[in-house]
Design a protein around this motif. Structure first.
Motif, PDB file in Angstrom:
ATOM      1  N   PHE A  53      38.966  42.952  39.675  1.00  0.00           N
ATOM      2  CA  PHE A  53      38.863  41.778  40.559  1.00  0.00           C
ATOM      3  C   PHE A  53      37.861  40.764  40.009  1.00  0.00           C
ATOM      4  N   PHE A  54      36.838  41.281  39.363  1.00  0.00           N
ATOM      5  CA  PHE A  54      35.826  40.398  38.798  1.00  0.00           C
ATOM      6  C   PHE A  54      36.448  39.498  37.725  1.00  0.00           C
ATOM      7  N   LEU A  55      37.203  40.103  36.817  1.00  0.00           N
ATOM      8  CA  LEU A  55      37.844  39.324  35.759  1.00  0.00           C
ATOM      9  C   LEU A  55      38.837  38.334  36.338  1.00  0.00           C
ATOM     10  N   MET A  56      39.608  38.788  37.344  1.00  0.00           N
ATOM     11  CA  MET A  56      40.561  37.887  37.988  1.00  0.00           C
ATOM     12  C   MET A  56      39.864  36.677  38.581  1.00  0.00           C
ATOM     13  N   GLN A  57      38.734  36.952  39.242  1.00  0.00           N
ATOM     14  CA  GLN A  57      38.003  35.893  39.916  1.00  0.00           C
ATOM     15  C   GLN A  57      37.419  34.901  38.895  1.00  0.00           C
ATOM     16  N   VAL A  58      36.957  35.434  37.752  1.00  0.00           N
ATOM     17  CA  VAL A  58      36.425  34.561  36.707  1.00  0.00           C
ATOM     18  C   VAL A  58      37.534  33.633  36.190  1.00  0.00           C
ATOM     19  N   ARG A  59      38.711  34.203  35.967  1.00  0.00           N
ATOM     20  CA  ARG A  59      39.842  33.419  35.479  1.00  0.00           C
ATOM     21  C   ARG A  59      40.232  32.322  36.459  1.00  0.00           C
ATOM     22  N   LEU A  60      40.328  32.746  37.739  1.00  0.00           N
ATOM     23  CA  LEU A  60      40.693  31.804  38.789  1.00  0.00           C
ATOM     24  C   LEU A  60      39.690  30.653  38.847  1.00  0.00           C
TER      25      LEU A  60
END
Ligand code: ADP
Ligand code: MG
Lengths: 266, 253
Positions: free
Chosen positions: A35-42
């Protein structure tokens, strides 16, 4: 209160010997990392989109804290919604399955020592999860400049939410013999607490603002957890929200103690 | 010392224990004898305070089990019908945990655990997980946890049930040793329940016969078998008789 460390310690060791603790830790690390990586991408996508359309006002409001971390902590809340019941479902059910409540209730320990010992073990596990989360959050300080205090407050808020959920889990585990039922009961209570605000809004619309209904919807709104934890996750350590979770913890622990005591009258 | 006065326990319509009184002194080994459903387990749960009595009082070592639960419970070692074990724990750390619950002082923890393992022959298995032990050894761990704090009173619910003959003999040997070491000084009171006559004959000095929740007989073993009849005769006489006759007998006793 001198028996609490023995009880909490045994519970923790049992979690780590039976791999419950490891499963929870690994699952949490994987999910939160993902989720952390997803949030960074978003976050990066939103930033570049606003830059393209020259929305400078909007661009300024999309900060690491308000956007990235808040969104991240919301997904972590979702993970806690599943993991806390899984962690706590065995607290009291295992004693009933092993027949060890007969040992506990004939030992010179008090009901409070038993309940607080178990709860403390859950608190330790939640704290461990939050430390993992703090580690992940800390990487943001290497690559960017989030507000330190707001970030710390958000983590603290999430921790408080986890402690509240653990208390609900204690209670659910105390009233049944089946870990599966304890899991779903805890999950349902947490979901209900979360949805109370919505239920109140629907009720408000239906009754078209009769005075008695006002009073009820206000009470439901206060009881609903969503607003409180949203504030906490944003890093607003609002006294009302803190009070809410402290109240939640106290309420469910008192309830648990009552259930454990009443077990012998059946 | 155990003092039970007018103990009754009602489950809904079932009167599981009906006005049972008795006294057991230090150094005595009392056998609760009775067929299944006689109320042995329920009586023991009342004695240990696991269940509250519907009526009556229990004093353990002079302390009321509900008025002074801390003192009374510290004086009890209890083996429930199913031994209260955590399968994932090792024998040694389990006994240490129980000793901590029973308020054994920190300095004496190690010695207490060693001694309990020694007396129950578990020394070799100290690092084994309880879940991996055979039934006989699990029963020993159950007995070890009852002894670990050297209580004044031992309450053992069917200590030899489900064991093979060899294990049974070993457990009886152990109980006899406990009783003997109790008589010369330490003064343990032992109450054990069983539906096996041989067990009573092997280790008890006194028999309390329970039937349908009532105490129908309470006599030293020597008196019971004095006039030639075997214990089995006495047992069948008291448990197969019409309930009314048994009641009259109990009143007369
Ligand atoms: N928890 C309970 N609820 C209802 N009835 C019970 C309960 N425990 C025991 N009984 C009843 O009480 C009686 C005595 O049972 P128990 O004390 O277990 O006898 P024993 O140990 O001598 O076999 C039986 O008729 C049993 O069915
Ligand atoms: Mg029984």
């Amino acid at each position: 209160m001198r028996h609490i460390p023995a009880i909490a310690g045994r519970e923790l060791r049992a979690w780590f010997v039976s791999p419950v603790a490891w499963v929870v830790l690994v699952l949490f690390a994987l999910l939160s990392g993902f989720f952390f990586l997803m949030q960074v991408r978003l976050f990066q996508e939103v930033l570049s989109y606003y830059q393209q359309i020259q929305q400078l006002e909007a661009l300024r409001s999309v900060t690491l804290n308000n956007f990235l971390l808040f969104g991240y902590y919301q997904t972590i809340w979702l993970v806690l919604l599943f993991l806390t019941p899984a962690l706590t479902m065995g607290l009291f059910t295992s004693e009933k399955i092993n027949g060890t409540q007969e040992l506990l209730l004939t030992s010179p320990i008090t009901f409070w020592e038993l309940v607080l010992g178990k709860y403390l073990a859950a608190v330790a596990m939640v704290t461990l999860l939050l430390l993992l989360l703090a580690l992940q959050t800390a990487t943001l300080f290497v690559f960017g400049n989030p507000e330190f205090w707001q970030t710390a407050a958000g983590l603290l808020g999430l921790w408080l939410v986890g402690l509240g959920y653990a208390a609900v889990g204690c209670f659910a585990s105390s009233i049944t013999k089946s870990p599966l039922i304890a899991f779903f009961l805890c999950f349902s209570i947490l979901l209900l607490l979360f949805l109370l605000g919505q239920i109140a809004s629907i009720g408000m619309a239906a009754t078209a603002g009769a005075p008695a209904a006002h009073w009820l919807t206000d009470a439901l709104r206060w009881l609903s957890s969503d607003r409180h934890f949203e504030a906490l996750l944003r890093g607003l350590l609002d006294t009302r929200s803190i009070t809410y979770f402290v109240f939640l913890i106290a309420f469910f622990l008192v309830l648990t103690r009552g259930v454990v005591e009443s077990a012998r009258w059946r | 010392m155990i003092e039970a006065l007018g103990l009754s326990k009602r489950y809904g319509d079932v009167l599981a224990v009906d006005d049972v009184s008795f006294r057991a002194e230090a150094g005595e080994v009392v056998g609760f004898l009775g067929p299944n459903g006689a109320g042995k387990t329920t009586t023991m749960r009342l004695l240990t305070g696991f269940l509250p009595a519907t009526e009556g009082t229990v004093r353990i070592a002079g302390h009321d089990i509900f008025e002074a639960p801390g003192l009374a419970r510290r004086a009890i070692g209890y083996l429930p019908e199913t031994p209260p074990l955590y399968p994932e724990m090792q024998v040694q750390s389990y006994l240490r945990y129980v000793a901590r619950l029973k308020d054994v002082p920190r300095k004496r923890l190690r010695d207490a655990v060693e001694r309990a393992m020694e007396r129950t022959g578990l020394g070799e298995l100290r690092r084994r997980s309880i879940g991996q032990l055979s039934k006989g050894f699990r029963q020993r761990v159950g007995i070890a946890q009852a002894l670990v704090h050297e209580p004044e009173v031992l309450i053992l619910d069917e200590p030899s049930v489900g064991l093979d003959p060899i294990q049974m003999r070993e457990i009886r040997q152990l109980l006899r040793e406990l009783a003997d070491s109790g008589r010369d000084g330490a003064g343990q009171t032992i109450v054990l329940s069983t539906h096996l006559l041989g067990e009573v004959e092997a280790i008890c000095c006194r028999v309390i016969l329970l039937h349908a929740g009532r105490k129908v007989l309470d006599q030293p073993l020597s008196e019971l078998t004095r006039d030639g009849g075997s214990l089995e005769d006495v047992f069948t006489r008291h448990t197969l008789r019409e309930p009314l006759a048994a009641e009259a007998e109990a009143e007369g006793a």
